[in-house]
Write a protein that holds these residues in place. Structure first.
Motif, PDB file in Angstrom:
ATOM      1  N   LEU A 110       5.347   4.140   2.403  1.00 26.71           N
ATOM      2  CA  LEU A 110       5.285   2.849   1.738  1.00 26.71           C
ATOM      3  C   LEU A 110       4.901   1.799   2.766  1.00 26.71           C
ATOM      4  O   LEU A 110       5.475   1.757   3.858  1.00 26.71           O
ATOM      5  N   GLY A 111       3.936   0.960   2.428  1.00 24.73           N
ATOM      6  CA  GLY A 111       3.481  -0.056   3.362  1.00 24.73           C
ATOM      7  C   GLY A 111       3.577  -1.446   2.765  1.00 24.73           C
ATOM      8  O   GLY A 111       3.304  -1.649   1.584  1.00 24.73           O
ATOM      9  N   LEU A 134       0.838  -1.190   0.000  1.00 25.46           N
ATOM     10  CA  LEU A 134       0.000   0.000   0.000  1.00 25.46           C
ATOM     11  C   LEU A 134       0.875   1.243   0.000  1.00 25.46           C
ATOM     12  O   LEU A 134       1.944   1.262   0.616  1.00 25.46           O
ATOM     13  N   LEU A 135       0.400   2.294  -0.677  1.00 25.87           N
ATOM     14  CA  LEU A 135       1.153   3.533  -0.817  1.00 25.87           C
ATOM     15  C   LEU A 135       0.281   4.697  -0.362  1.00 25.87           C
ATOM     16  O   LEU A 135      -0.845   4.859  -0.825  1.00 25.87           O
ATOM     17  N   CYS A 136       0.820   5.510   0.546  1.00 29.31           N
ATOM     18  CA  CYS A 136       0.095   6.661   1.078  1.00 29.31           C
ATOM     19  C   CYS A 136       0.776   7.940   0.595  1.00 29.31           C
ATOM     20  O   CYS A 136       1.976   8.123   0.846  1.00 29.31           O
ATOM     21  N   SER A 154       6.744   2.307 -17.630  1.00 28.63           N
ATOM     22  CA  SER A 154       7.574   1.269 -17.027  1.00 28.63           C
ATOM     23  C   SER A 154       7.455   1.364 -15.519  1.00 28.63           C
ATOM     24  O   SER A 154       7.339   2.444 -14.959  1.00 28.63           O
ATOM     25  N   GLY A 155       7.460   0.202 -14.860  1.00 31.24           N
ATOM     26  CA  GLY A 155       7.293   0.168 -13.419  1.00 31.24           C
ATOM     27  C   GLY A 155       5.834   0.219 -13.019  1.00 31.24           C
ATOM     28  O   GLY A 155       4.936  -0.147 -13.785  1.00 31.24           O
ATOM     29  N   ARG A 156       5.591   0.699 -11.832  1.00 24.77           N
ATOM     30  CA  ARG A 156       4.236   0.837 -11.311  1.00 24.77           C
ATOM     31  C   ARG A 156       4.258   1.922 -10.236  1.00 24.77           C
ATOM     32  O   ARG A 156       5.304   2.183  -9.628  1.00 24.77           O
ATOM     33  N   VAL A 157       3.101   2.533  -9.987  1.00 21.20           N
ATOM     34  CA  VAL A 157       3.000   3.601  -8.994  1.00 21.20           C
ATOM     35  C   VAL A 157       1.655   3.507  -8.283  1.00 21.20           C
ATOM     36  O   VAL A 157       0.728   2.855  -8.751  1.00 21.20           O
ATOM     37  N   GLY A 158       1.575   4.191  -7.150  1.00 20.97           N
ATOM     38  CA  GLY A 158       0.303   4.514  -6.547  1.00 20.97           C
ATOM     39  C   GLY A 158      -0.049   5.930  -6.963  1.00 20.97           C
ATOM     40  O   GLY A 158       0.837   6.781  -7.078  1.00 20.97           O
ATOM     41  N   ALA A 159      -1.324   6.214  -7.210  1.00 21.01           N
ATOM     42  CA  ALA A 159      -1.722   7.551  -7.675  1.00 21.01           C
ATOM     43  C   ALA A 159      -3.002   7.996  -6.977  1.00 21.01           C
ATOM     44  O   ALA A 159      -3.942   7.208  -6.826  1.00 21.01           O
ATOM     45  N   GLY A 199     -10.399  21.868   6.328  1.00 17.16           N
ATOM     46  CA  GLY A 199     -11.457  20.897   6.565  1.00 17.16           C
ATOM     47  C   GLY A 199     -10.888  19.512   6.787  1.00 17.16           C
ATOM     48  O   GLY A 199      -9.752  19.341   7.252  1.00 17.16           O
ATOM     49  N   LEU A 200     -11.673  18.499   6.455  1.00 21.03           N
ATOM     50  CA  LEU A 200     -11.299  17.106   6.676  1.00 21.03           C
ATOM     51  C   LEU A 200     -10.976  16.444   5.349  1.00 21.03           C
ATOM     52  O   LEU A 200     -11.770  16.499   4.404  1.00 21.03           O
ATOM     53  N   GLN A 201      -9.802  15.822   5.265  1.00 21.18           N
ATOM     54  CA  GLN A 201      -9.370  15.136   4.055  1.00 21.18           C
ATOM     55  C   GLN A 201      -9.031  13.690   4.398  1.00 21.18           C
ATOM     56  O   GLN A 201      -8.359  13.432   5.389  1.00 21.18           O
ATOM     57  N   GLY A 202      -9.508  12.775   3.587  1.00 20.83           N
ATOM     58  CA  GLY A 202      -9.251  11.366   3.856  1.00 20.83           C
ATOM     59  C   GLY A 202      -8.907  10.606   2.601  1.00 20.83           C
ATOM     60  O   GLY A 202      -9.422  10.905   1.513  1.00 20.83           O
ATOM     61  N   VAL A 203      -8.031   9.599   2.735  1.00 17.54           N
ATOM     62  CA  VAL A 203      -7.663   8.779   1.583  1.00 17.54           C
ATOM     63  C   VAL A 203      -7.307   7.378   2.061  1.00 17.54           C
ATOM     64  O   VAL A 203      -6.665   7.203   3.098  1.00 17.54           O
ATOM     65  N   ASN A 204      -7.795   6.388   1.328  1.00 14.56           N
ATOM     66  CA  ASN A 204      -7.338   5.029   1.527  1.00 14.56           C
ATOM     67  C   ASN A 204      -6.022   4.859   0.784  1.00 14.56           C
ATOM     68  O   ASN A 204      -5.945   5.163  -0.418  1.00 14.56           O
ATOM     69  N   CYS A 205      -4.991   4.418   1.474  1.00 14.52           N
ATOM     70  CA  CYS A 205      -3.716   4.174   0.809  1.00 14.52           C
ATOM     71  C   CYS A 205      -3.925   3.100  -0.261  1.00 14.52           C
ATOM     72  O   CYS A 205      -4.656   2.135  -0.054  1.00 14.52           O
ATOM     73  N   THR A 206      -3.300   3.302  -1.431  1.00 19.25           N
ATOM     74  CA  THR A 206      -3.643   2.510  -2.606  1.00 19.25           C
ATOM     75  C   THR A 206      -2.576   1.485  -2.951  1.00 19.25           C
ATOM     76  O   THR A 206      -1.399   1.653  -2.641  1.00 19.25           O
ATOM     77  N   ALA A 207      -2.997   0.434  -3.630  1.00 18.75           N
ATOM     78  CA  ALA A 207      -2.065  -0.552  -4.160  1.00 18.75           C
ATOM     79  C   ALA A 207      -1.424   0.000  -5.434  1.00 18.75           C
ATOM     80  O   ALA A 207      -2.059   0.737  -6.186  1.00 18.75           O
ATOM     81  N   PRO A 208      -0.164  -0.326  -5.694  1.00 19.83           N
ATOM     82  CA  PRO A 208       0.469   0.135  -6.938  1.00 19.83           C
ATOM     83  C   PRO A 208      -0.194  -0.493  -8.151  1.00 19.83           C
ATOM     84  O   PRO A 208      -0.656  -1.625  -8.113  1.00 19.83           O
TER      85      PRO A 208
END
Length: 495
Positions: free
Chosen positions: A125-126, A48-50, A241-246, A151-160
């Motif tokens: 990085l998780g 997981l990527l935050c 090329s490669g992979r990322v979280g976005a 204000g309030l901001q929230g995000v689920n950490c994402t898979a690459p």
């Protein structure tokens, strides 16, 4: 036999030893099926990527990690969430070692928490392995006291991954939007960013070939990629090329801000669940990446059934162009979910909702991207006894869903409750709360019967009259994977 022939035979035998167990057994003479049903097994590793949470000195961020207890896992494993690039000295030899993790979960079934503050909090990085991997979920929740995006901001950490669609971004007046790219791997990733406005592709070479270094994160300000001021944009992130979280961070000088998660993959029908009942403004942003226009029915799934919004019965989405429709206070005091279906020919579309709560200068914004169904199981971290709302939608058929509240991060006893959602409806259900709750807790959703269920969780925290809120959709947590049953086939040695 000469030496080359012996080498060739040895190579064939070695290859067979590697691949033989992945070979499907040939059909039996009795006509039995060549393949057996796939086994559903827990995943063994999750990444997981935050993104970096904020550039504000007034930001306070909490991280909550949770892994639901999953049958069939090994007894070992670990999980940790760590700065993408940070290292610290060991105090003796001067060598470098990884910095202390932001959090380290102690056991599945109990949330773990960590926090950071200020503008320098890094991307994270998780990695979770073994019993911590199936369904591992991390939520980052940030409170910004004042300024741009307050204000309030929230995000689920994402898979690459290698491709993301973000309808709902903007380079318009008052908006400051960034797309955050995080690379978890040991080699650089190369990424292209395309922007699509109301008239189509905003041609630019600036977003081509962006390099994201290993174990690093890059926030890209959208206004640096184009000179056009577009109220509604669709951002397409593709990885060469490669992979990322976005993820996209959308900040407004007057309307607060939030994270915009990626829409589900382009599809002919889409669901955006969990519009708050007190929403004062709802804006639909849609985009079709193909060569054909899309004509879509617009319906609101309400507590009493499907409703067609007056004056917005359909929406026409031109190929390659971002379309936006103001739906106003479409929920009219009831929670709801927006459902898009083709009027005739099915054309793949991505979409999201921009939702505003509050009035008269005390307004806040959140986003609801189109999402996939809960599937086998979905997980939501960072819930509290007050301020958490769970929305469940069953757009096609009635469905029964089991919801389990975990133990609290500081103590408490898990509790479960089962809900039945009528066909075509959306309900804000009364959440189960762990007995003796201390700290935050997680929710695990498991459909029991009926049609597909779509879900989202809203966190609310009103400060100085501003109704801060953030919404996260709850697709399948990808805790299991189907593995075809295979047998050794020694016949490959004879080929």
């Amino acid at each position: 036999m000469n030496r080359p022939a012996l080498s060739l035979l040895a190579g064939v035998v070695a290859l067979a030893a590697v691949t033989g167990f992945a070979e499907m057994k040939a059909p039996a003479a009795s006509g039995a099926s060549a393949s057996r049903s796939a086994a559903v097994l827990p995943v063994e590793r999750t990444s997981l990527l935050c993104p970096a949470p904020s550039t504000s000195d007034l930001a306070d961020t909490s991280y909550t990690s949770f892994t639901p207890v999953t049958e069939g896992t090994d007894s070992g494993g670990k999980a940790e969430l760590q700065s993408a690039t940070e290292e610290s000295g060991d105090g003796t030899s001067g060598k470098k070692k990884p910095a202390k993790p932001v959090l380290e979960p102690k056991a599945p079934g109990t949330p773990a928490t960590g926090d950071s503050s200020g503008a320098d909090a890094p991307a994270l990085l998780g990695t979770a392995e073994g019993k911590y991997a199936p369904g591992w979920t991390v939520q980052a929740t940030t409170e910004v006291a004042a300024g741009n995006g307050r204000g309030l901001q929230g995000v689920n950490c994402t898979a690459p991954d290698t491709e993301f669609w973000f309808p709902g971004a903007s380079t318009g007046t008052g908006r400051t939007d960034y797309v955050h790219l995080t690379n978890p791997d040991d080699s650089a990733a190369v990424v292209d960013i395309q922007l699509f406005g109301k008239d189509g592709d905003l041609k630019s070479t600036v977003g081509e070939g962006i390099t994201v270094e290993p174990h690093a994160s890059e926030p890209i300000l959208l206004s640096t990629l184009t000179d056009d001021q577009e109220t509604d944009l669709t951002v397409h992130v593709s990885v060469r090329s490669g992979r990322v979280g976005a993820s996209v961070q959308a900040l407004d000088s007057k309307l607060g801000g939030d994270w915009l998660a990626a829409s589900t993959d382009p599809a002919g029908s889409l669901v955006m669940p969990g519009i708050p009942k007190d929403a004062t403004s709802v804006r639909l942003i849609a985009f079709t990446p193909g060569d054909s226009d899309a004509d879509l029915k617009v319906r609101l799934s309400s507590p009493t059934g499907m409703i067609t919004p007056a004056g917005h019965e359909t929406v026409h989405v031109k190929a390659g162009m971002t379309t936006a429709v103001d739906l106003g206070d479409v929920t009219r005091g009831d929670p709801g979910s927006l459902v898009l279906t083709p009027t005739d020919q099915s054309v793949p579309v991505v979409a999201a909702l921009k939702v505003v709560r509050g009035k008269d200068g005390k307004q806040e914004t959140a986003f609801i991207p189109a999402t996939s169904p809960v599937g086998k199981r979905a997980t939501s971290a960072d819930n509290s006894a007050k301020g958490s709302t769970l929305s469940l939608a069953a757009p096609t058929r009635a469905a029964t869903v089991k919801v389990t509240a975990s133990a609290g991060s500081g103590g408490g006893t898990p509790v479960s409750k089962t809900y039945t959602i009528k066909a075509g409806t959306t309900e804000d259900v009364e959440l189960p709360v762990p007995a003796g709750l201390k700290g935050t807790y997680a929710l695990t959703l498991e459909p029991q019967s009926g049609g597909p269920v779509y879900a989202s969780r809203t966190l609310s925290a009103t400060e100085e009259g501003v109704p801060g809120f953030t919404i996260q959709t709850l697709p399948d947590d990808r805790g299991t994977v189907s593995v075809p049953e295979t047998d050794e086939d020694l016949s490959v040695l004879q080929k």
